[in-house]
Design an enzyme around this catalytic site. Structure first.
Site, PDB file in Angstrom:
ATOM      1  N   ASP A 141       0.868  -1.179   0.000  1.00  0.00           N
ATOM      2  CA  ASP A 141       0.000   0.000   0.000  1.00  0.00           C
ATOM      3  C   ASP A 141       0.908   1.234   0.000  1.00  0.00           C
ATOM      4  O   ASP A 141       1.706   1.413   0.935  1.00  0.00           O
ATOM      5  CB  ASP A 141      -0.875  -0.043   1.266  1.00  0.00           C
ATOM      6  CG  ASP A 141      -1.893   1.077   1.301  1.00  0.00           C
ATOM      7  OD1 ASP A 141      -1.651   2.143   0.700  1.00  0.00           O
ATOM      8  OD2 ASP A 141      -2.939   0.881   1.952  1.00  0.00           O
ATOM      9  N   VAL A 142       0.774   2.081  -1.028  1.00  0.00           N
ATOM     10  CA  VAL A 142       1.699   3.219  -1.144  1.00  0.00           C
ATOM     11  C   VAL A 142       1.479   4.279  -0.068  1.00  0.00           C
ATOM     12  O   VAL A 142       2.301   5.181   0.087  1.00  0.00           O
ATOM     13  CB  VAL A 142       1.643   3.895  -2.542  1.00  0.00           C
ATOM     14  CG1 VAL A 142       2.067   2.934  -3.643  1.00  0.00           C
ATOM     15  CG2 VAL A 142       0.277   4.512  -2.822  1.00  0.00           C
TER      16      VAL A 142
ATOM     17  N   ASN B 183       2.633   5.193 -10.156  1.00  0.00           N
ATOM     18  CA  ASN B 183       1.378   5.322 -10.886  1.00  0.00           C
ATOM     19  C   ASN B 183       0.145   5.109 -10.010  1.00  0.00           C
ATOM     20  O   ASN B 183      -0.958   5.511 -10.391  1.00  0.00           O
ATOM     21  CB  ASN B 183       1.438   4.291 -12.034  1.00  0.00           C
ATOM     22  CG  ASN B 183       0.090   3.973 -12.626  1.00  0.00           C
ATOM     23  OD1 ASN B 183      -0.464   4.781 -13.361  1.00  0.00           O
ATOM     24  ND2 ASN B 183      -0.455   2.802 -12.294  1.00  0.00           N
TER      25      ASN B 183
ATOM     26  N   TYR C 182      -8.970  15.342  -6.142  1.00  0.00           N
ATOM     27  CA  TYR C 182      -8.168  14.647  -7.154  1.00  0.00           C
ATOM     28  C   TYR C 182      -7.283  15.652  -7.905  1.00  0.00           C
ATOM     29  O   TYR C 182      -6.073  15.438  -8.055  1.00  0.00           O
ATOM     30  CB  TYR C 182      -9.102  13.918  -8.121  1.00  0.00           C
ATOM     31  CG  TYR C 182      -8.386  13.110  -9.175  1.00  0.00           C
ATOM     32  CD1 TYR C 182      -7.874  11.845  -8.888  1.00  0.00           C
ATOM     33  CD2 TYR C 182      -8.229  13.607 -10.470  1.00  0.00           C
ATOM     34  CE1 TYR C 182      -7.214  11.098  -9.862  1.00  0.00           C
ATOM     35  CE2 TYR C 182      -7.576  12.870 -11.445  1.00  0.00           C
ATOM     36  CZ  TYR C 182      -7.069  11.613 -11.141  1.00  0.00           C
ATOM     37  OH  TYR C 182      -6.416  10.879 -12.106  1.00  0.00           O
TER      38      TYR C 182
ATOM     39  N   LYS D 232      -3.165  15.875  -7.953  1.00  0.00           N
ATOM     40  CA  LYS D 232      -2.380  15.670  -9.171  1.00  0.00           C
ATOM     41  C   LYS D 232      -1.561  16.922  -9.523  1.00  0.00           C
ATOM     42  O   LYS D 232      -0.432  16.813 -10.015  1.00  0.00           O
ATOM     43  CB  LYS D 232      -3.292  15.269 -10.329  1.00  0.00           C
ATOM     44  CG  LYS D 232      -3.945  13.892 -10.144  1.00  0.00           C
ATOM     45  CD  LYS D 232      -2.908  12.781 -10.054  1.00  0.00           C
ATOM     46  CE  LYS D 232      -3.528  11.403 -10.122  1.00  0.00           C
ATOM     47  NZ  LYS D 232      -2.534  10.331 -10.120  1.00  0.00           N
TER      48      LYS D 232
ATOM     49  N   THR E  23      -9.682   3.225 -19.067  1.00  0.00           N
ATOM     50  CA  THR E  23      -9.787   2.371 -17.868  1.00  0.00           C
ATOM     51  C   THR E  23     -11.086   2.772 -17.173  1.00  0.00           C
ATOM     52  O   THR E  23     -11.706   3.786 -17.522  1.00  0.00           O
ATOM     53  CB  THR E  23      -8.613   2.609 -16.888  1.00  0.00           C
ATOM     54  OG1 THR E  23      -8.839   3.850 -16.197  1.00  0.00           O
ATOM     55  CG2 THR E  23      -7.263   2.652 -17.581  1.00  0.00           C
TER      56      THR E  23
HETATM   57  N1  LIG Z   1      -7.784   6.584 -16.545  1.00  0.00           N
HETATM   58  C1  LIG Z   1      -7.635   7.889 -16.714  1.00  0.00           C
HETATM   59  O1  LIG Z   1      -8.399   8.518 -17.464  1.00  0.00           O
HETATM   60  C2  LIG Z   1      -6.516   8.627 -16.025  1.00  0.00           C
HETATM   61  C3  LIG Z   1      -6.190   9.921 -16.455  1.00  0.00           C
HETATM   62  C4  LIG Z   1      -5.159  10.611 -15.825  1.00  0.00           C
HETATM   63  C5  LIG Z   1      -4.453  10.017 -14.793  1.00  0.00           C
HETATM   64  N2  LIG Z   1      -4.799   8.756 -14.393  1.00  0.00           N
HETATM   65  C6  LIG Z   1      -4.015   8.176 -13.287  1.00  0.00           C
HETATM   66  O2  LIG Z   1      -3.434   6.969 -13.729  1.00  0.00           O
HETATM   67  C7  LIG Z   1      -3.185   6.125 -12.606  1.00  0.00           C
HETATM   68  C8  LIG Z   1      -3.697   4.734 -12.921  1.00  0.00           C
HETATM   69  O3  LIG Z   1      -5.106   4.810 -13.054  1.00  0.00           O
HETATM   70  P1  LIG Z   1      -5.961   3.840 -14.013  1.00  0.00           P
HETATM   71  O4  LIG Z   1      -6.784   4.687 -14.867  1.00  0.00           O
HETATM   72  O5  LIG Z   1      -5.075   2.827 -14.598  1.00  0.00           O
HETATM   73  O6  LIG Z   1      -6.963   3.212 -12.942  1.00  0.00           O
HETATM   74  P2  LIG Z   1      -6.944   1.833 -12.151  1.00  0.00           P
HETATM   75  O7  LIG Z   1      -7.063   0.710 -13.088  1.00  0.00           O
HETATM   76  O8  LIG Z   1      -7.947   2.006 -11.058  1.00  0.00           O
HETATM   77  O9  LIG Z   1      -5.483   1.781 -11.512  1.00  0.00           O
HETATM   78  C9  LIG Z   1      -5.165   2.297 -10.249  1.00  0.00           C
HETATM   79  C10 LIG Z   1      -4.060   1.436  -9.696  1.00  0.00           C
HETATM   80  O10 LIG Z   1      -3.595   2.018  -8.466  1.00  0.00           O
HETATM   81  C11 LIG Z   1      -3.523   0.992  -7.476  1.00  0.00           C
HETATM   82  N3  LIG Z   1      -3.689   1.587  -6.169  1.00  0.00           N
HETATM   83  C12 LIG Z   1      -4.685   2.405  -5.734  1.00  0.00           C
HETATM   84  N4  LIG Z   1      -4.481   2.737  -4.451  1.00  0.00           N
HETATM   85  C13 LIG Z   1      -3.322   2.136  -4.076  1.00  0.00           C
HETATM   86  C14 LIG Z   1      -2.575   2.113  -2.862  1.00  0.00           C
HETATM   87  N5  LIG Z   1      -2.967   2.764  -1.763  1.00  0.00           N
HETATM   88  N6  LIG Z   1      -1.430   1.383  -2.829  1.00  0.00           N
HETATM   89  C15 LIG Z   1      -1.013   0.705  -3.930  1.00  0.00           C
HETATM   90  N7  LIG Z   1      -1.665   0.689  -5.100  1.00  0.00           N
HETATM   91  C16 LIG Z   1      -2.818   1.397  -5.159  1.00  0.00           C
HETATM   92  C17 LIG Z   1      -4.654   0.023  -7.861  1.00  0.00           C
HETATM   93  O11 LIG Z   1      -4.421  -1.262  -7.360  1.00  0.00           O
HETATM   94  P3  LIG Z   1      -5.097  -1.841  -6.005  1.00  0.00           P
HETATM   95  O12 LIG Z   1      -6.502  -1.318  -5.955  1.00  0.00           O
HETATM   96  O13 LIG Z   1      -4.987  -3.311  -6.161  1.00  0.00           O
HETATM   97  O14 LIG Z   1      -4.241  -1.354  -4.903  1.00  0.00           O
HETATM   98  C18 LIG Z   1      -4.527   0.018  -9.378  1.00  0.00           C
HETATM   99  O15 LIG Z   1      -3.521  -0.876  -9.784  1.00  0.00           O
HETATM  100  C19 LIG Z   1      -3.852   6.798 -11.417  1.00  0.00           C
HETATM  101  O16 LIG Z   1      -2.884   7.494 -10.656  1.00  0.00           O
HETATM  102  C20 LIG Z   1      -4.809   7.785 -12.067  1.00  0.00           C
HETATM  103  O17 LIG Z   1      -5.093   8.873 -11.232  1.00  0.00           O
HETATM  104  C21 LIG Z   1      -5.794   8.045 -14.981  1.00  0.00           C
END
Ligand SMILES: NC(=O)c1ccc[n+]([C@@H]2O[C@H](COP(=O)([O-])OP(=O)(O)OC[C@H]3O[C@@H](n4cnc5c(N)ncnc54)[C@H](OP(=O)(O)O)[C@@H]3O)[C@@H](O)[C@H]2O)c1
Length: 250
Positions: free
Chosen positions: A61-62, A88, A155, A159, A190
């Site tokens: 857990d980060v 990430n 959020y 960021k 996603t």
């Molecule tokens: N999708 C978009 O449109 C978008 C746009 C801009 C930025 N982002 C950013 O991209 C990153 C990845 O998001 P995604 O879209 O790929 O969504 P996602 O599939 O929900 O991925 C989020 C990841 O973060 C992990 N995570 C969350 N809380 C955590 C914690 N406390 N400790 C360790 N791992 C944790 C989750 O794994 P577990 O739940 O298993 O821990 C999951 O692997 C995020 O930072 C998000 O803010 C996404």
């Protein structure tokens, strides 16, 4: 496919799904030994299976400094190095107008996205500075420094802070051979970019007019940007926040 990361050891937090999983796969496809970290053991295991080869996982857990320290130690114990880290892991939190945001939601979003990213850098830098340097890419968002979306105060603030943290860390540590950069995606394919109740088709329809490019981003398109920032090709790129958002904030 190139081999820009042959012989490199790469840690991807939040590697169990979405952008993290796609990026971990892309690093592995270019020769890296990849370790994915996240909280959900099963989803991590399915990522490791999908990547194959020498990929492995660490449940962590980060938001927990001891967990992050153990993660870095475990990567180094397994593979003898940590060359690249993609910080990430992140959460969206329930959207609400700023005055209506619940305090626990605000704290969780800041704790994961901002404090979690800093804790990762802190422990990664401790290793990298003693072993000749490395490259770090942090996950920001175009909603942070570059855009404004109602209901996303926690959020967006988290960021934007990651972008600032990235620039400061880049200045602080480049003399130690550690290059720190960030990527700021727009809506990417996603679950996180789906609004409550929205289907993939609804999102596609919404983005047709909302984004200049007219479509959602592919996880591979974000991964490509992360790999470039982490690669030697970006050797003169320091403290940059690379926007990958289909023109949303252009
Ligand atoms: N999708 C978009 O449109 C978008 C746009 C801009 C930025 N982002 C950013 O991209 C990153 C990845 O998001 P995604 O879209 O790929 O969504 P996602 O599939 O929900 O991925 C989020 C990841 O973060 C992990 N995570 C969350 N809380 C955590 C914690 N406390 N400790 C360790 N791992 C944790 C989750 O794994 P577990 O739940 O298993 O821990 C999951 O692997 C995020 O930072 C998000 O803010 C996404």
């Amino acid at each position: 496919m190139g081999a820009r990361f042959a012989g490199k050891v790469v840690l991807v937090t939040g590697g169990s799904s979405g952008i993290g999983r796609a990026t971990a796969r892309a690093f592995a496809d270019e020769g890296a030994t990849v370790v994915v970290a996240g909280r959900d053991e099963q989803r991590l295991a399915s990522t490791v299976k999908e990547i194959g080869g020498s990929a492995s996982a660490i449940v962590a857990d980060v938001t927990d400094s001891a967990d992050v320290a153990r993660t870095v130690e475990t990567v180094v114990a397994r593979h003898g190095a940590l060359d690249v880290a993609f910080n990430n892991a992140g959460i969206l939190g329930e959207p609400a107008a700023t005055g209506d945001l619940r305090e626990d939601v605000f704290d969780a979003v800041i704790g994961t996205n901002l404090t979690g990213t800093w804790l990762c850098m802190k422990h990664e830098i401790a290793h990298m500075r003693a072993h000749g340097g490395g490259a770090i890419v942090n996950m920001a968002s175009n909603i942070g420094s570059h855009g404004r979306i109602p209901g996303m105060a926690a959020y967006a603030a988290s960021k934007a802070a990651v972008s600032v943290l990235t620039r400061t860390a880049a200045r602080d540590h480049i003399a130690e051979g550690i290059r720190v950069n960030a990527v700021s995606p727009g809506p990417t394919d996603t679950g996180m970019s789906l609004r409550p109740g929205e289907t993939d088709a609804d999102r596609a329809e919404r983005l047709k007019s909302a984004l200049p490019l007219g479509r959602v981003g592919a996880t591979a398109e974000v991964a490509a940007a992360v790999l470039w920032l982490a690669s030697d090709e970006a050797g003169f790129t320091v403290g940059h926040d690379l926007v990958v958002d289909g023109g949303a904030t252009a």
